[in-house]
Design a protein around this motif. Structure first.
Motif, mmCIF file in Angstrom:
data_model
loop_
_atom_site.group_PDB
_atom_site.id
_atom_site.type_symbol
_atom_site.label_atom_id
_atom_site.label_comp_id
_atom_site.label_asym_id
_atom_site.label_seq_id
_atom_site.Cartn_x
_atom_site.Cartn_y
_atom_site.Cartn_z
ATOM 1 N N THR A 57 0.850 -1.190 0.000
ATOM 2 C CA THR A 57 0.000 0.000 0.000
ATOM 3 C C THR A 57 0.888 1.242 0.000
ATOM 4 O O THR A 57 2.045 1.177 0.430
ATOM 5 C CB THR A 57 -0.922 0.034 1.241
ATOM 6 O OG1 THR A 57 -0.125 0.246 2.409
ATOM 7 C CG2 THR A 57 -1.725 -1.260 1.378
ATOM 8 N N ASN A 59 0.729 3.562 2.027
ATOM 9 C CA ASN A 59 1.066 3.799 3.433
ATOM 10 C C ASN A 59 2.265 2.951 3.851
ATOM 11 O O ASN A 59 3.185 3.446 4.517
ATOM 12 C CB ASN A 59 -0.128 3.457 4.323
ATOM 13 C CG ASN A 59 -1.381 4.165 3.912
ATOM 14 O OD1 ASN A 59 -1.946 3.847 2.869
ATOM 15 N ND2 ASN A 59 -1.831 5.122 4.688
ATOM 16 N N TYR A 96 -4.129 0.828 -3.494
ATOM 17 C CA TYR A 96 -4.562 2.005 -2.741
ATOM 18 C C TYR A 96 -5.822 1.681 -1.942
ATOM 19 O O TYR A 96 -6.771 1.116 -2.476
ATOM 20 C CB TYR A 96 -4.832 3.161 -3.706
ATOM 21 C CG TYR A 96 -5.447 4.366 -3.041
ATOM 22 C CD1 TYR A 96 -4.716 5.135 -2.150
ATOM 23 C CD2 TYR A 96 -6.756 4.721 -3.297
ATOM 24 C CE1 TYR A 96 -5.279 6.237 -1.531
ATOM 25 C CE2 TYR A 96 -7.328 5.832 -2.689
ATOM 26 C CZ TYR A 96 -6.581 6.582 -1.803
ATOM 27 O OH TYR A 96 -7.144 7.660 -1.192
ATOM 28 N N SER A 99 -7.886 6.447 2.724
ATOM 29 C CA SER A 99 -7.716 6.693 4.158
ATOM 30 C C SER A 99 -9.046 6.984 4.840
ATOM 31 O O SER A 99 -9.270 6.555 5.983
ATOM 32 C CB SER A 99 -6.751 7.859 4.386
ATOM 33 O OG SER A 99 -5.473 7.523 3.904
ATOM 34 N N ARG A 100 -9.913 7.694 4.173
ATOM 35 C CA ARG A 100 -11.223 8.016 4.749
ATOM 36 C C ARG A 100 -11.988 6.741 5.098
ATOM 37 O O ARG A 100 -12.608 6.637 6.143
ATOM 38 C CB ARG A 100 -12.031 8.850 3.759
ATOM 39 C CG ARG A 100 -13.425 9.178 4.237
ATOM 40 C CD ARG A 100 -14.148 10.032 3.240
ATOM 41 N NE ARG A 100 -13.481 11.333 3.224
ATOM 42 C CZ ARG A 100 -13.655 12.246 2.274
ATOM 43 N NH1 ARG A 100 -14.466 12.016 1.278
ATOM 44 N NH2 ARG A 100 -13.025 13.385 2.324
ATOM 45 N N ALA A 103 -9.983 4.633 7.919
ATOM 46 C CA ALA A 103 -10.033 5.270 9.238
ATOM 47 C C ALA A 103 -11.325 4.957 9.989
ATOM 48 O O ALA A 103 -11.411 5.199 11.201
ATOM 49 C CB ALA A 103 -9.858 6.778 9.101
ATOM 50 N N LEU A 113 -3.012 4.091 10.943
ATOM 51 C CA LEU A 113 -3.532 4.083 9.575
ATOM 52 C C LEU A 113 -2.833 3.059 8.675
ATOM 53 O O LEU A 113 -3.493 2.350 7.923
ATOM 54 C CB LEU A 113 -3.424 5.484 8.965
ATOM 55 C CG LEU A 113 -4.136 5.690 7.638
ATOM 56 C CD1 LEU A 113 -5.645 5.482 7.798
ATOM 57 C CD2 LEU A 113 -3.848 7.073 7.095
ATOM 58 N N THR A 114 -1.527 2.973 8.735
ATOM 59 C CA THR A 114 -0.802 2.045 7.861
ATOM 60 C C THR A 114 -1.259 0.610 8.085
ATOM 61 O O THR A 114 -1.569 -0.110 7.132
ATOM 62 C CB THR A 114 0.718 2.168 8.078
ATOM 63 O OG1 THR A 114 1.124 3.492 7.733
ATOM 64 C CG2 THR A 114 1.482 1.166 7.231
ATOM 65 N N THR A 117 -4.727 -0.127 6.802
ATOM 66 C CA THR A 117 -4.815 -0.380 5.359
ATOM 67 C C THR A 117 -4.483 -1.838 5.062
ATOM 68 O O THR A 117 -5.116 -2.470 4.217
ATOM 69 C CB THR A 117 -3.894 0.546 4.532
ATOM 70 O OG1 THR A 117 -2.539 0.330 4.882
ATOM 71 C CG2 THR A 117 -4.260 2.002 4.702
#
Length: 157
Positions: A57, A59, A96, A99-100, A103, A113-114, A117
């Motif tokens: 990803t 991230n 990808y 993030s929205r 989260a 976050l990473t 994902t």
């Protein structure tokens, strides 16, 4: 990497891969890899040799890039050169995860976050995950994902 299926990899293991692929000697010199050895790198290579595509990803790539900085020059520049070349190879595929969307996961405060994902990739997209992160491993197990804890494999060797 040869035949097999796709596999997602966490930032710490991606760092081990990139640093070891640059020079096995750098593994013991890298500040973020103190818990790893050349034998761990060999184990990782054997595991990655069973998959056709390594899913990453943005991230994970950004976090790994930040981790690379924890070694002095000229090693840092050499590692980045291998990292750049690796990303150009077709067997390294970037996925990808917005993030929205990521989260919204309940695990965000605990994993960040990473790792969320990667959790999404593992659970929602049914991608097998290889991780050295215990919290990520447990979260993926709880949600029914196919996940392997690299540390468990290290203990077997």
């Amino acid at each position: 990497m040869t035949s097999g299926r796709s596999l997602a990899l966490d930032s710490q293991l991606l760092l081990l891969y990139v640093v070891g692929a640059t020079s096995r000697d750098y593994i013991e010199k890298h500040k973020r890899l103190k818990a790893y050895s050349v034998a761990d790198f060999d184990l990782l290579l054997a595991l990655l040799g069973q998959c056709a595509v390594l899913l990453l990803t943005p991230n994970t790539l950004s976090e790994t890039s930040n981790f690379v900085d924890h070694i002095a020059e000229p090693a840092r520049g050499r590692i980045y050169a291998v990292f750049r070349a690796m990303l150009a190879q077709p067997e390294f595929e970037e996925r990808y995860e917005p993030s929205r969307q990521v989260a919204r996961q309940d695990e965000l405060p605990r994993l960040g976050l990473t790792d969320c994902t990667l959790l999404s990739l593992c659970v929602e997209q049914r991608t097998p995950l290889l991780t050295a992160d215990l919290q990520l491993y447990l979260a993926a197990l709880r949600r029914g994902g196919e996940v392997v804890n690299f540390n468990h494999l290290r203990d077997l060797t």
